[in-house]
Write a protein that holds these residues in place. Structure first.
Motif, PDB file in Angstrom:
ATOM      1  N   ARG A 165       0.833  -1.207   0.000  1.00  0.00           N
ATOM      2  CA  ARG A 165       0.000   0.000   0.000  1.00  0.00           C
ATOM      3  C   ARG A 165       0.865   1.253   0.000  1.00  0.00           C
ATOM      4  O   ARG A 165       0.554   2.239  -0.681  1.00  0.00           O
ATOM      5  CB  ARG A 165      -0.943   0.004   1.205  1.00  0.00           C
ATOM      6  N   VAL A 166       1.954   1.229   0.775  1.00  0.00           N
ATOM      7  CA  VAL A 166       2.856   2.385   0.816  1.00  0.00           C
ATOM      8  C   VAL A 166       3.496   2.606  -0.553  1.00  0.00           C
ATOM      9  O   VAL A 166       3.563   3.734  -1.059  1.00  0.00           O
ATOM     10  CB  VAL A 166       3.935   2.206   1.898  1.00  0.00           C
ATOM     11  N   LEU A 167       3.969   1.538  -1.188  1.00  0.00           N
ATOM     12  CA  LEU A 167       4.588   1.669  -2.505  1.00  0.00           C
ATOM     13  C   LEU A 167       3.577   2.155  -3.545  1.00  0.00           C
ATOM     14  O   LEU A 167       3.917   2.948  -4.432  1.00  0.00           O
ATOM     15  CB  LEU A 167       5.186   0.331  -2.938  1.00  0.00           C
ATOM     16  N   TYR A 168       2.333   1.709  -3.430  1.00  0.00           N
ATOM     17  CA  TYR A 168       1.300   2.144  -4.367  1.00  0.00           C
ATOM     18  C   TYR A 168       0.973   3.622  -4.162  1.00  0.00           C
ATOM     19  O   TYR A 168       0.700   4.349  -5.114  1.00  0.00           O
ATOM     20  CB  TYR A 168       0.046   1.286  -4.191  1.00  0.00           C
ATOM     21  N   LEU A 169       1.013   4.079  -2.899  1.00  0.00           N
ATOM     22  CA  LEU A 169       0.828   5.503  -2.629  1.00  0.00           C
ATOM     23  C   LEU A 169       1.920   6.321  -3.313  1.00  0.00           C
ATOM     24  O   LEU A 169       1.653   7.376  -3.888  1.00  0.00           O
ATOM     25  CB  LEU A 169       0.862   5.764  -1.118  1.00  0.00           C
ATOM     26  N   VAL A 170       3.158   5.841  -3.226  1.00  0.00           N
ATOM     27  CA  VAL A 170       4.265   6.537  -3.891  1.00  0.00           C
ATOM     28  C   VAL A 170       4.008   6.597  -5.396  1.00  0.00           C
ATOM     29  O   VAL A 170       4.133   7.652  -6.030  1.00  0.00           O
ATOM     30  CB  VAL A 170       5.611   5.832  -3.611  1.00  0.00           C
ATOM     31  N   PHE A 171       3.622   5.477  -5.976  1.00  0.00           N
ATOM     32  CA  PHE A 171       3.398   5.413  -7.425  1.00  0.00           C
ATOM     33  C   PHE A 171       2.304   6.373  -7.871  1.00  0.00           C
ATOM     34  O   PHE A 171       2.434   7.061  -8.887  1.00  0.00           O
ATOM     35  CB  PHE A 171       3.025   3.986  -7.831  1.00  0.00           C
ATOM     36  N   ASN A 172       1.229   6.437  -7.111  1.00  0.00           N
ATOM     37  CA  ASN A 172       0.089   7.252  -7.522  1.00  0.00           C
ATOM     38  C   ASN A 172       0.339   8.746  -7.422  1.00  0.00           C
ATOM     39  O   ASN A 172      -0.451   9.542  -7.939  1.00  0.00           O
ATOM     40  CB  ASN A 172      -1.148   6.884  -6.689  1.00  0.00           C
ATOM     41  N   GLU A 173       1.428   9.134  -6.759  1.00  0.00           N
ATOM     42  CA  GLU A 173       1.743  10.554  -6.692  1.00  0.00           C
ATOM     43  C   GLU A 173       2.298  11.071  -8.017  1.00  0.00           C
ATOM     44  O   GLU A 173       2.418  12.274  -8.226  1.00  0.00           O
ATOM     45  CB  GLU A 173       2.768  10.821  -5.576  1.00  0.00           C
ATOM     46  N   GLY A 174       2.659  10.142  -8.933  1.00  0.00           N
ATOM     47  CA  GLY A 174       3.176  10.566 -10.229  1.00  0.00           C
ATOM     48  C   GLY A 174       4.560  11.166 -10.110  1.00  0.00           C
ATOM     49  O   GLY A 174       5.429  10.567  -9.495  1.00  0.00           O
ATOM     50  N   TYR A 175       4.736  12.356 -10.655  1.00  0.00           N
ATOM     51  CA  TYR A 175       6.064  12.950 -10.614  1.00  0.00           C
ATOM     52  C   TYR A 175       5.970  14.466 -10.625  1.00  0.00           C
ATOM     53  O   TYR A 175       5.036  15.050 -11.169  1.00  0.00           O
ATOM     54  CB  TYR A 175       6.912  12.477 -11.802  1.00  0.00           C
ATOM     55  N   SER A 176       6.932  15.094  -9.993  1.00  0.00           N
ATOM     56  CA  SER A 176       7.110  16.546 -10.016  1.00  0.00           C
ATOM     57  C   SER A 176       8.504  16.804  -9.484  1.00  0.00           C
ATOM     58  O   SER A 176       9.172  15.916  -8.967  1.00  0.00           O
ATOM     59  CB  SER A 176       6.050  17.257  -9.166  1.00  0.00           C
ATOM     60  N   GLY A 177       8.957  18.047  -9.587  1.00  0.00           N
ATOM     61  CA  GLY A 177      10.314  18.326  -9.146  1.00  0.00           C
ATOM     62  C   GLY A 177      11.311  17.542  -9.982  1.00  0.00           C
ATOM     63  O   GLY A 177      11.100  17.279 -11.159  1.00  0.00           O
ATOM     64  N   ASP A 178      12.415  17.141  -9.374  1.00  0.00           N
ATOM     65  CA  ASP A 178      13.440  16.410 -10.122  1.00  0.00           C
ATOM     66  C   ASP A 178      13.401  14.912  -9.836  1.00  0.00           C
ATOM     67  O   ASP A 178      14.312  14.180 -10.191  1.00  0.00           O
ATOM     68  CB  ASP A 178      14.835  16.963  -9.806  1.00  0.00           C
ATOM     69  N   VAL A 179      12.352  14.443  -9.179  1.00  0.00           N
ATOM     70  CA  VAL A 179      12.218  13.022  -8.865  1.00  0.00           C
ATOM     71  C   VAL A 179      10.915  12.499  -9.466  1.00  0.00           C
ATOM     72  O   VAL A 179       9.842  13.026  -9.202  1.00  0.00           O
ATOM     73  CB  VAL A 179      12.203  12.772  -7.340  1.00  0.00           C
ATOM     74  N   ASP A 180      11.024  11.487 -10.308  1.00  0.00           N
ATOM     75  CA  ASP A 180       9.869  10.834 -10.901  1.00  0.00           C
ATOM     76  C   ASP A 180       9.415   9.757  -9.917  1.00  0.00           C
ATOM     77  O   ASP A 180      10.004   8.683  -9.842  1.00  0.00           O
ATOM     78  CB  ASP A 180      10.276  10.226 -12.245  1.00  0.00           C
ATOM     79  N   LEU A 181       8.364  10.060  -9.141  1.00  0.00           N
ATOM     80  CA  LEU A 181       7.945   9.137  -8.096  1.00  0.00           C
ATOM     81  C   LEU A 181       7.375   7.838  -8.661  1.00  0.00           C
ATOM     82  O   LEU A 181       7.494   6.785  -8.025  1.00  0.00           O
ATOM     83  CB  LEU A 181       6.920   9.803  -7.180  1.00  0.00           C
ATOM     84  N   ALA A 182       6.740   7.905  -9.825  1.00  0.00           N
ATOM     85  CA  ALA A 182       6.231   6.673 -10.428  1.00  0.00           C
ATOM     86  C   ALA A 182       7.391   5.739 -10.770  1.00  0.00           C
ATOM     87  O   ALA A 182       7.360   4.536 -10.469  1.00  0.00           O
ATOM     88  CB  ALA A 182       5.412   6.998 -11.674  1.00  0.00           C
ATOM     89  N   ALA A 183       8.435   6.288 -11.391  1.00  0.00           N
ATOM     90  CA  ALA A 183       9.609   5.467 -11.719  1.00  0.00           C
ATOM     91  C   ALA A 183      10.304   4.988 -10.453  1.00  0.00           C
ATOM     92  O   ALA A 183      10.798   3.852 -10.389  1.00  0.00           O
ATOM     93  CB  ALA A 183      10.580   6.274 -12.580  1.00  0.00           C
ATOM     94  N   GLU A 184      10.341   5.838  -9.426  1.00  0.00           N
ATOM     95  CA  GLU A 184      10.966   5.446  -8.159  1.00  0.00           C
ATOM     96  C   GLU A 184      10.193   4.308  -7.512  1.00  0.00           C
ATOM     97  O   GLU A 184      10.778   3.362  -6.978  1.00  0.00           O
ATOM     98  CB  GLU A 184      11.026   6.646  -7.215  1.00  0.00           C
ATOM     99  N   ALA A 185       8.859   4.375  -7.554  1.00  0.00           N
ATOM    100  CA  ALA A 185       8.043   3.307  -6.984  1.00  0.00           C
ATOM    101  C   ALA A 185       8.285   1.991  -7.714  1.00  0.00           C
ATOM    102  O   ALA A 185       8.354   0.922  -7.095  1.00  0.00           O
ATOM    103  CB  ALA A 185       6.563   3.683  -7.047  1.00  0.00           C
ATOM    104  N   ILE A 186       8.425   2.054  -9.036  1.00  0.00           N
ATOM    105  CA  ILE A 186       8.708   0.842  -9.812  1.00  0.00           C
ATOM    106  C   ILE A 186      10.067   0.281  -9.415  1.00  0.00           C
ATOM    107  O   ILE A 186      10.228  -0.931  -9.236  1.00  0.00           O
ATOM    108  CB  ILE A 186       8.651   1.146 -11.322  1.00  0.00           C
ATOM    109  N   ARG A 187      11.058   1.154  -9.266  1.00  0.00           N
ATOM    110  CA  ARG A 187      12.397   0.701  -8.875  1.00  0.00           C
ATOM    111  C   ARG A 187      12.365  -0.004  -7.518  1.00  0.00           C
ATOM    112  O   ARG A 187      12.943  -1.094  -7.338  1.00  0.00           O
ATOM    113  CB  ARG A 187      13.351   1.894  -8.817  1.00  0.00           C
ATOM    114  N   LEU A 188      11.663   0.590  -6.546  1.00  0.00           N
ATOM    115  CA  LEU A 188      11.601  -0.006  -5.211  1.00  0.00           C
ATOM    116  C   LEU A 188      10.806  -1.310  -5.225  1.00  0.00           C
ATOM    117  O   LEU A 188      11.143  -2.262  -4.512  1.00  0.00           O
ATOM    118  CB  LEU A 188      10.965   0.986  -4.231  1.00  0.00           C
TER     119      LEU A 188
END
Length: 383
Positions: A165-188
């Protein structure tokens, strides 16, 4: 400096310190000091064993802090003996870190921030920029979270569902700034899938890959939303779709269906259709039935009603919607869409305008306003 290497090693080193008995907050501080030392020394003196080097330096920093803190003297018996130098045993403790950062006592926002900090290796500034909140706010969340989990001992298996659930929350935030949270969630999630044999972990990874594969087609050049039926499917990432489908098929073969596998199956049917008109809506409805049985989630039932409208006609979809609470998010927008499909343009236009007033994001609001304006133009020109 290879920053990507440091990001991979950070959670592994932190996990080693926690396993040796350091509380989370003290271990994290020690690891950060070791990283600073690495940035200073590695360009001129690259270590043969980067992880072992970081563990040794971080453990020494922890010992120094523990000995200097008189309030923690009771720990000194546990930390007095420093392990000898040399290679660190090839033992993966990172899984413990996932469960610690997703501890049930943490709020979702704190769990997400701590996971990105400790497991993802992101800085507080990067997390704040990604969530568009002040850096001080993120720092407070992380500080509170570290205090909460300090002293927690994971002496039994953690809750995989909470981690997902925590990882899915990260993924659903999408991306902004210099960090792509969707890609980060996939990596984790990839890292987690490599550490734990669980079909729902694979289901979540497949779901992320399949959703992420369609990202390029979701927005027009001006930033406006493009509905699924109107997306240019040549812009979808076919390699990510193929990987997501393969991961999902392997998970489903385990015959231990979970909600993320069911969601991924729906996403796979959308991704597999060459055109919107060729989407297998009947099978999608069947998967929504499976998902509803697993979760009893009213939002799932709302999405199912829209799918019923595609499979059996808009009137059937409206009948399914009528059985649901009208206050559900996107309920009005779904009614508008199905009324338009049924040819009732005046009602659809009014509902699109009403839904726009309750939209959760500016992009969604603008999309609904445009839909209402489009139908009103058709009605005016037709009249």
């Amino acid at each position: 400096m290879d920053e990507s290497l440091l990001r991979v090693l950070t959670p592994e080193v932190l996990s080693v310190l926690v396993r040796r008995g350091a509380d989370f907050a003290a271990a994290e501080d020690a690891v950060q000091e070791a990283l600073v030392e690495a940035v200073r020394r590695w360009p001129d003196e690259p270590p043969r064993d980067p992880k072992g080097w970081l563990v040794t330096v971080a453990w020494r920093r922890f010992l120094d802090a523990a000995r200097a803190d008189t309030a923690r003297r009771r720990r000194e018996d546990a930390v007095e003996e420093e392990p000898g130098p040399g290679p660190v045993p090839d033992r993966d403790d990172s899984l413990r870190l996932y469960f610690l950062c997703a501890h049930p006592s943490l709020t979702p926002s704190s769990a997400v921030a701590l996971t990105l900090r400790a497991v993802g290796g992101l800085t507080t500034r990067q997390i704040a920029a990604a969530y568009l909140v002040p850096e001080a706010t993120v720092a407070q969340r992380i500080s509170r979270a570290k205090r909460t989990v300090s002293g927690v001992r994971l002496d039994r298996p953690g809750d995989v569902a909470t981690v997902l659930r925590v990882l899915y929350l990260v993924f659903n935030e999408g991306y902004s700034g210099d960090v792509d949270l969707a890609a980060e969630a996939i990596r984790l999630t990839r890292q987690l899938a490599a550490r734990i044999d669980h079909p729902e972990v694979s289901g979540l990874l497949a779901l992320m890959l399949l959703h992420h594969a369609r990202r390029a087609g979701r927005t027009a050049p001006d930033g406006s939303l493009v509905p699924l039926a109107e997306q240019d499917r040549t812009r979808w990432d076919t390699a990510a779709i193929a990987e997501g489908v393969a991961v999902l098929q392997a998970a489903l073969a385990r015959d231990r269906l979970g909600e993320f596998q069911a969601q991924a199956a729906i996403a796979a049917l959308h991704a597999d259709a060459p055109t919107a008109a060729e989407t297998d809506w009947v099978q999608i409805v069947e998967w929504y039935d499976e998902l509803a049985a697993l979760t009893d989630n009213p939002v799932v039932r709302l999405n199912r009603a829209v799918a019923v409208g595609e499979a059996d006609g808009p009137r059937a979809g409206l009948a399914a919607l009528a059985a649901l609470d009208g206050a559900l998010p996107r309920h009005t927008a779904a009614r508008a869409y199905l009324h338009e499909r049924a040819g009732d343009l005046p009602t659809a236009a009014e509902l699109y305008a009403r839904a726009a007033g309750a939209a959760g994001t500016e992009a969604e609001r603008n999309h609904l306003i445009r839909q209402a304006a489009r139908l009103n133009t058709l009605l005016r020109d037709g009249g």
